[in-house]
Write an enzyme that holds these catalytic residues in place. Structure first.
Site, PDB file in Angstrom:
ATOM      1  N   ARG A 175      12.339 -22.429  38.165  1.00  0.00           N
ATOM      2  CA  ARG A 175      10.925 -22.066  38.216  1.00  0.00           C
ATOM      3  C   ARG A 175      10.742 -20.606  37.817  1.00  0.00           C
ATOM      4  O   ARG A 175       9.788 -20.242  37.140  1.00  0.00           O
ATOM      5  CB  ARG A 175      10.343 -22.305  39.617  1.00  0.00           C
ATOM      6  CG  ARG A 175       8.941 -21.743  39.773  1.00  0.00           C
ATOM      7  CD  ARG A 175       8.264 -22.153  41.086  1.00  0.00           C
ATOM      8  NE  ARG A 175       9.132 -22.081  42.221  1.00  0.00           N
ATOM      9  CZ  ARG A 175       9.475 -20.952  42.869  1.00  0.00           C
ATOM     10  NH1 ARG A 175       9.019 -19.783  42.447  1.00  0.00           N
ATOM     11  NH2 ARG A 175      10.253 -20.991  43.937  1.00  0.00           N
ATOM     12  N   ASP A 224      -8.683 -17.449  23.220  1.00  0.00           N
ATOM     13  CA  ASP A 224      -8.030 -18.746  23.078  1.00  0.00           C
ATOM     14  C   ASP A 224      -7.799 -18.970  21.586  1.00  0.00           C
ATOM     15  O   ASP A 224      -8.745 -19.180  20.826  1.00  0.00           O
ATOM     16  CB  ASP A 224      -8.911 -19.844  23.672  1.00  0.00           C
ATOM     17  CG  ASP A 224      -8.234 -21.210  23.674  1.00  0.00           C
ATOM     18  OD1 ASP A 224      -7.344 -21.443  22.832  1.00  0.00           O
ATOM     19  OD2 ASP A 224      -8.606 -22.048  24.511  1.00  0.00           O
ATOM     20  N   LYS A 231      -1.090 -28.449  21.100  1.00  0.00           N
ATOM     21  CA  LYS A 231      -1.784 -28.649  19.841  1.00  0.00           C
ATOM     22  C   LYS A 231      -0.925 -28.199  18.660  1.00  0.00           C
ATOM     23  O   LYS A 231       0.150 -28.728  18.443  1.00  0.00           O
ATOM     24  CB  LYS A 231      -3.128 -27.925  19.894  1.00  0.00           C
ATOM     25  CG  LYS A 231      -3.930 -28.182  21.174  1.00  0.00           C
ATOM     26  CD  LYS A 231      -4.188 -29.644  21.470  1.00  0.00           C
ATOM     27  CE  LYS A 231      -5.248 -29.883  22.539  1.00  0.00           C
ATOM     28  NZ  LYS A 231      -4.924 -29.369  23.886  1.00  0.00           N
ATOM     29  N   TYR A 256     -14.431 -25.016  25.313  1.00  0.00           N
ATOM     30  CA  TYR A 256     -13.709 -26.273  25.516  1.00  0.00           C
ATOM     31  C   TYR A 256     -14.079 -26.844  26.887  1.00  0.00           C
ATOM     32  O   TYR A 256     -14.132 -26.119  27.889  1.00  0.00           O
ATOM     33  CB  TYR A 256     -12.211 -26.019  25.407  1.00  0.00           C
ATOM     34  CG  TYR A 256     -11.352 -27.122  25.956  1.00  0.00           C
ATOM     35  CD1 TYR A 256     -11.477 -28.434  25.504  1.00  0.00           C
ATOM     36  CD2 TYR A 256     -10.400 -26.859  26.937  1.00  0.00           C
ATOM     37  CE1 TYR A 256     -10.686 -29.448  26.024  1.00  0.00           C
ATOM     38  CE2 TYR A 256      -9.595 -27.860  27.455  1.00  0.00           C
ATOM     39  CZ  TYR A 256      -9.745 -29.158  26.995  1.00  0.00           C
ATOM     40  OH  TYR A 256      -8.963 -30.154  27.522  1.00  0.00           O
TER      41      TYR A 256
END
Length: 386
Positions: free
Chosen positions: A55, A181, A206, A108
């Site tokens: 982690r 973004d 993406k 978005y």
């Protein structure tokens, strides 16, 4: 290749070589998938290579984070389990209850939902502003309370363009940070940090991953203090990218430049076709000279990308019928993969903003133009449009 030479090298070279040197033992040129949760220590606190628990850090994830930073021109990259995990971690690191954020007025849907339903309950307020109107963004800022100005450019799904350098000046004059973004443009087409942004956000699902086979997110900064705060919260919250997901995004980044060129080539062909079709009332693409943000996009982007939106005569019913009729374009959410996708934002990706100021037109169709043969894409759209 030395680190100094790599920093000075071209984008494609960095995409292939940043983040990893061939393994000194085996000579493997691709990073291994370190599928481990913990690491043997040479005595208490004696960490081998700085790793103790995955982690907190994993070698495959480190390779991805260093590559992401190199491609954005930043000093620190952070990889997450999703784009929204990256956004939530950023907010928790940089904001406190009672603070305020300026959001795009056509953000978005997932980002809007995060701020409106999750962060608002935590005590964070937000206001919408059009990304193309710097004066409106300045007016939306609340002096002393606005900590972040959030910019998507191009926006999703209206492909509105914001002037990154101009908005950065507005944000910084008010004591706020600019977050961009960069998912739609990708790090190949646009470099927000070089234009004054403080933080770059990606859904690596993406274009970064590029093959519709991984979900991930990223943050990139070029400031040591921001990096320290984000790194602490990344570890404390724990929404990190796993080693296999990190490896998949790394693989995708190596061909990002090639894919973005082909996406852009095909999108330009699609735009030309749609602009001449009698059933299409409007084509929305930053590469069109008539697009309100064309000049800004031409200045801050290498090319105009693979995302295309258009509106159709006949309203929502017609838009839904077109989405259902394509065969090469797959009806589906998401974007940025090698395959072409078609969707109805109002019913799909942006259903969460229905009834709000961010609601998208019902007659809007969004395309993620893939890398297939352009003629096949045009023929498919022609059949669907009738």
């Amino acid at each position: 290749m030395s680190e100094r030479d790599l920093v000075k090298s071209g984008f494609e070279t960095r995409a292939v070589h940043a983040g990893y040197e061939p393994d000194p033992t085996t000579g493997a040129v691709i990073p291994p998938i370190y599928a481990t949760s913990t690491y043997a220590q040479d005595g208490v606190g004696g960490l081998r290579g700085g790793y103790e628990y995955s982690r907190s850090g994993n070698p495959t994830r480190t390779a991805l984070e260093e590559t992401l930073a190199a491609l954005e021109g930043g000093s620190h990259g952070f990889a997450f389990a999703s784009g929204l995990a990256a956004e939530d971690t950023l907010v928790r690191a940089l904001c406190r209850p009672g603070d305020h954020v300026v959001l795009p007025d056509d953000a978005y849907g997932g980002t809007f939902r995060l701020f409106d339903k999750v962060e608002r309950a935590w005590g964070l307020e937000h206001s919408p502003a059009p990304v193309s109107d710097t004066d409106a963004i300045a007016a939306a800022i609340r002096p002393g309370r606005t900590k972040l100005v959030w910019l998507e450019t191009p926006t999703n799904p209206m492909l509105t363009i914001g002037d990154i350098a101009a908005v950065a000046r507005v944000a910084h004059d008010a004591g706020a940070l600019l977050v961009v973004d960069n998912t739609f443009a990708s790090s190949y087409l646009q470099q927000p940090l070089s234009l004054g942004a403080d933080v770059v956000v990606h859904s690596t699902t993406k274009y970064a991953g590029g093959h519709s086979d991984v979900v991930g997110g990223a943050l990139v900064v070029d400031d040591a203090d921001l990096a320290e705060r984000i790194g602490y919260h990344q570890n404390a919250i724990g929404g990190v990218a796993g080693p296999f997901d990190s490896w998949l995004v790394l693989r995708g980044l190596k061909t990002l430049a090639l894919r973005m060129e082909r996406h852009s080539d095909n999108a330009e062909r699609v735009v030309e076709f749609l602009a001449d079709h009698p059933g299409v009332t409007e084509v929305i693409y930053p590469g069109l000279p008539g697009h309100p943000g064309h000049e800004v996009a031409a200045r801050q982007m290498r090319r105009f990308g693979g995302m295309v939106s258009f509106r159709v005569a006949g309203g929502e019913e017609r838009a839904l019928a077109i989405c259902a009729a394509t065969e090469v374009f797959t009806l589906g959410e998401s974007l940025g993969g090698v395959e072409s996708l078609i969707e109805h934002p109002g019913r799909m990706t942006h259903a969460s903003v229905a009834g709000t100021d961010l609601e998208v037109p019902a007659d809007l169709v969004r395309l993620s133009v893939g890398i297939e043969t352009a003629e096949d894409l045009l023929a498919d759209l022609g059949r669907a449009l009738g």
